[in-house]
Enzyme design. Structure first.
Site, PDB file in Angstrom:
ATOM      1  N   CYS A   1      -2.079  15.370  -8.923  1.00  0.00           N
ATOM      2  CA  CYS A   1      -1.485  14.265  -9.700  1.00  0.00           C
ATOM      3  C   CYS A   1      -2.508  13.537 -10.570  1.00  0.00           C
ATOM      4  CB  CYS A   1      -0.801  13.278  -8.768  1.00  0.00           C
ATOM      5  SG  CYS A   1       0.418  14.065  -7.713  1.00  0.00           S
TER       6      CYS A   1
ATOM      7  N   HIS B   1      -0.125   6.337 -12.243  1.00  0.00           N
ATOM      8  CA  HIS B   1       0.638   7.490 -11.751  1.00  0.00           C
ATOM      9  C   HIS B   1       1.898   7.008 -11.048  1.00  0.00           C
ATOM     10  CE1 HIS B   1       1.865  11.059  -9.789  1.00  0.00           C
ATOM     11  NE2 HIS B   1       1.318  10.801  -8.616  1.00  0.00           N
TER      12      HIS B   1
ATOM     13  N   ASN C   1       8.209  11.560  -8.823  1.00  0.00           N
ATOM     14  CA  ASN C   1       6.786  11.891  -8.969  1.00  0.00           C
ATOM     15  C   ASN C   1       6.674  13.272  -9.616  1.00  0.00           C
ATOM     16  OD1 ASN C   1       4.136  12.686  -8.619  1.00  0.00           O
ATOM     17  ND2 ASN C   1       3.973  11.923  -6.527  1.00  0.00           N
TER      18      ASN C   1
HETATM   19  N1  COA Z   1      15.593   9.304   4.004  1.00  0.00           N
HETATM   20  C1  COA Z   1      15.801   8.616   5.130  1.00  0.00           C
HETATM   21  N2  COA Z   1      14.865   8.438   6.078  1.00  0.00           N
HETATM   22  C2  COA Z   1      13.669   9.006   5.856  1.00  0.00           C
HETATM   23  C3  COA Z   1      13.383   9.759   4.693  1.00  0.00           C
HETATM   24  C4  COA Z   1      14.406   9.895   3.757  1.00  0.00           C
HETATM   25  N3  COA Z   1      14.241  10.586   2.595  1.00  0.00           N
HETATM   26  N4  COA Z   1      12.108  10.189   4.754  1.00  0.00           N
HETATM   27  C5  COA Z   1      11.599   9.734   5.915  1.00  0.00           C
HETATM   28  N5  COA Z   1      12.542   9.017   6.559  1.00  0.00           N
HETATM   29  C6  COA Z   1      12.433   8.347   7.860  1.00  0.00           C
HETATM   30  C7  COA Z   1      11.374   8.888   8.764  1.00  0.00           C
HETATM   31  O1  COA Z   1      11.850  10.026   9.453  1.00  0.00           O
HETATM   32  C8  COA Z   1      11.119   7.716   9.668  1.00  0.00           C
HETATM   33  O2  COA Z   1      12.118   7.703  10.649  1.00  0.00           O
HETATM   34  P1  COA Z   1      11.791   7.211  12.144  1.00  0.00           P
HETATM   35  O3  COA Z   1      11.319   5.796  12.016  1.00  0.00           O
HETATM   36  O4  COA Z   1      13.092   7.353  12.833  1.00  0.00           O
HETATM   37  O5  COA Z   1      10.712   8.123  12.641  1.00  0.00           O
HETATM   38  C9  COA Z   1      11.334   6.516   8.762  1.00  0.00           C
HETATM   39  O6  COA Z   1      12.061   6.989   7.612  1.00  0.00           O
HETATM   40  C10 COA Z   1      10.066   5.872   8.288  1.00  0.00           C
HETATM   41  O7  COA Z   1       9.211   6.893   7.828  1.00  0.00           O
HETATM   42  P2  COA Z   1       7.826   6.569   7.181  1.00  0.00           P
HETATM   43  O8  COA Z   1       7.128   7.847   6.855  1.00  0.00           O
HETATM   44  O9  COA Z   1       7.123   5.568   8.040  1.00  0.00           O
HETATM   45  O10 COA Z   1       8.301   5.848   5.816  1.00  0.00           O
HETATM   46  P3  COA Z   1       7.436   5.108   4.759  1.00  0.00           P
HETATM   47  O11 COA Z   1       7.847   3.724   4.609  1.00  0.00           O
HETATM   48  O12 COA Z   1       5.954   5.392   4.953  1.00  0.00           O
HETATM   49  O13 COA Z   1       7.891   5.861   3.432  1.00  0.00           O
HETATM   50  C11 COA Z   1       7.075   7.524   1.925  1.00  0.00           C
HETATM   51  C12 COA Z   1       7.675   7.257   3.288  1.00  0.00           C
HETATM   52  C13 COA Z   1       6.820   9.054   1.825  1.00  0.00           C
HETATM   53  C14 COA Z   1       8.062   7.111   0.864  1.00  0.00           C
HETATM   54  C15 COA Z   1       5.747   6.744   1.771  1.00  0.00           C
HETATM   55  O14 COA Z   1       4.925   6.925   2.900  1.00  0.00           O
HETATM   56  C16 COA Z   1       4.982   7.124   0.552  1.00  0.00           C
HETATM   57  O15 COA Z   1       5.432   6.952  -0.563  1.00  0.00           O
HETATM   58  N6  COA Z   1       3.751   7.653   0.707  1.00  0.00           N
HETATM   59  C17 COA Z   1       2.972   8.076  -0.421  1.00  0.00           C
HETATM   60  C18 COA Z   1       3.484   9.406  -0.893  1.00  0.00           C
HETATM   61  C19 COA Z   1       2.958   9.788  -2.232  1.00  0.00           C
HETATM   62  O16 COA Z   1       2.822   8.970  -3.090  1.00  0.00           O
HETATM   63  N7  COA Z   1       2.705  11.073  -2.384  1.00  0.00           N
HETATM   64  C20 COA Z   1       2.294  11.659  -3.594  1.00  0.00           C
HETATM   65  C21 COA Z   1       0.900  11.334  -3.893  1.00  0.00           C
HETATM   66  S1  COA Z   1       0.508  11.865  -5.475  1.00  0.00           S
END
Ligand code: COA
Length: 315
Positions: free
Chosen positions: A113, A241, A271
């Site tokens: 990215c 980004h 993204n």
């Molecule tokens: N829909 C519903 N629930 C979802 C889900 C979705 N699409 N994806 C994950 N969950 C659930 C998980 O299973 C978890 O459930 P649990 O509490 O029962 O275990 C819950 O949501 C929380 O998950 P978590 O991973 O803690 O969520 P979060 O607040 O960290 O959000 C992201 C997840 C991926 C959106 C976030 O971590 C993020 O944006 N990270 C950076 C990713 C990124 O930018 N990547 C590219 C880099 S270039």
């Protein structure tokens, strides 16, 4: 001091728009979860369009908007990890598609990215030695092809697209003051290649990437400002980004800047990795949000792990 300025931009978005509700029919998710956790509402997915179609389309638009002919191009650098072929490169396919000169230096690089900003800095170095002073920089990805549509934690985040910038090198142009870095890590964010047994899908520990990003984006922005001897007040727009609106909000807060100076399009694109910064730049240039002589401080971060910042000025 020598450097480059942006003469024109372009973009290509595949026709198919996928909504959060569409994804909720495939995996256990909801529009409410995706919108509140990421800011994403829709993203584009390729159907019949190829990676090459997107690159050639975006590059052609950048040439047209700049009023520059293909024969004036000295180099073309593509940033991607999802091109149609492992070889030839996407940049070589653009060379063929647009009829760029055979002595134009055409190749791809992979900085995930952060790729577009790695590529534009590479172009700044290349054009100082190139046969002509104009260069094409591309960021393009078909991430829908490297998604596991059974994994709700990744498949809702990413989209497809391509963005391009036509840049001009000048002996009196300002440096990009680029800041690039990486910390090798194949655990928290990776896509297996052809030499591994694992399926070629995006694997991600979202929370680790989130923690990395909220530290890297403001640090990188400050380092670019320091190198350029500028303060946030000297910058017209901040172009970050588009990975997650919450990451952008954190960075804006840490930098103490007005959120209105950090526009985004993540709600419509998701993204798009290396395409994210040039796609947004093109929207901002096309919409008149950045005009001639204005400066945009761009920051990318992602797989590698990599980060990159640069100060882009519109000619
Ligand atoms: N829909 C519903 N629930 C979802 C889900 C979705 N699409 N994806 C994950 N969950 C659930 C998980 O299973 C978890 O459930 P649990 O509490 O029962 O275990 C819950 O949501 C929380 O998950 P978590 O991973 O803690 O969520 P979060 O607040 O960290 O959000 C992201 C997840 C991926 C959106 C976030 O971590 C993020 O944006 N990270 C950076 C990713 C990124 O930018 N990547 C590219 C880099 S270039």
């Amino acid at each position: 001091m020598s450097g480059i300025k942006i003469r024109g931009t372009g973009r290509f978005a595949p026709a198919k728009i996928v909504t959060n509700d569409d994804l909720a029919k495939i995996v256990d998710t909801s529009d409410e979860w995706i919108t509140t956790r990421t800011g994403i509402q829709t993203r584009h997915h390729c159907t019949t369009e190829t990676h090459t179609d997107m690159c050639v389309g975006a590059a052609r638009q950048a040439l047209e908007n700049a009023g520059i002919s293909p024969e004036d191009i000295g180099a073309c650098v593509g940033a991607t990890f999802s091109s149609d072929y492992l070889s030839p490169s996407a940049a070589c396919m653009v060379q063929r598609g647009l009829g760029l000169p055979h002595d134009a230096v055409c190749f791809d690089l992979n900085a995930a990215c952060s790729g577009f900003l790695f590529a534009i800095h590479t172009m700044e170095c290349l054009l100082a030695q190139a046969p002509r002073k104009y260069g094409l920089v591309l960021g393009a990805e078909i991430l829908s092809r490297v998604m596991d549509f059974g994994d709700r934690s990744t498949c809702v985040l990413f989209g497809d697209g391509a963005g391009a910038a036509l840049v001009e090198w000048g002996a009196n142009y300002p440096s990009l003051h680029a800041v690039l870095g990486c910390r090798g890590n194949s655990e928290v964010l990776y896509v297996p290649g052809v030499n591994t047994a694992a399926p070629p899908h995006v694997h991600m520990d979202g929370q680790s990437v989130f923690r990395f990003a909220v530290e890297a984006v403001p640090r990188c922005a400050r380092e670019v400002l320091d190198r350029a001897g500028l303060t946030p007040e000297d910058i017209d727009l901040f172009v970050f980004h588009q990975a997650n609106q919450r990451i952008i909000d954190f960075a804006v807060k840490k930098l103490g800047i007005d959120p209105a100076r950090c526009p985004g399009n993540i709600e419509r694109t998701g993204n798009t990795s290396a395409a994210s910064v040039p796609l947004l730049l093109d929207e901002l240039v096309g919409g008149g949000a950045i005009t001639s002589g204005q400066k945009a401080l761009c920051v990318g971060f992602g797989g590698g792990l990599t980060w990159a910042g640069a100060l882009l000025e519109l000619a």
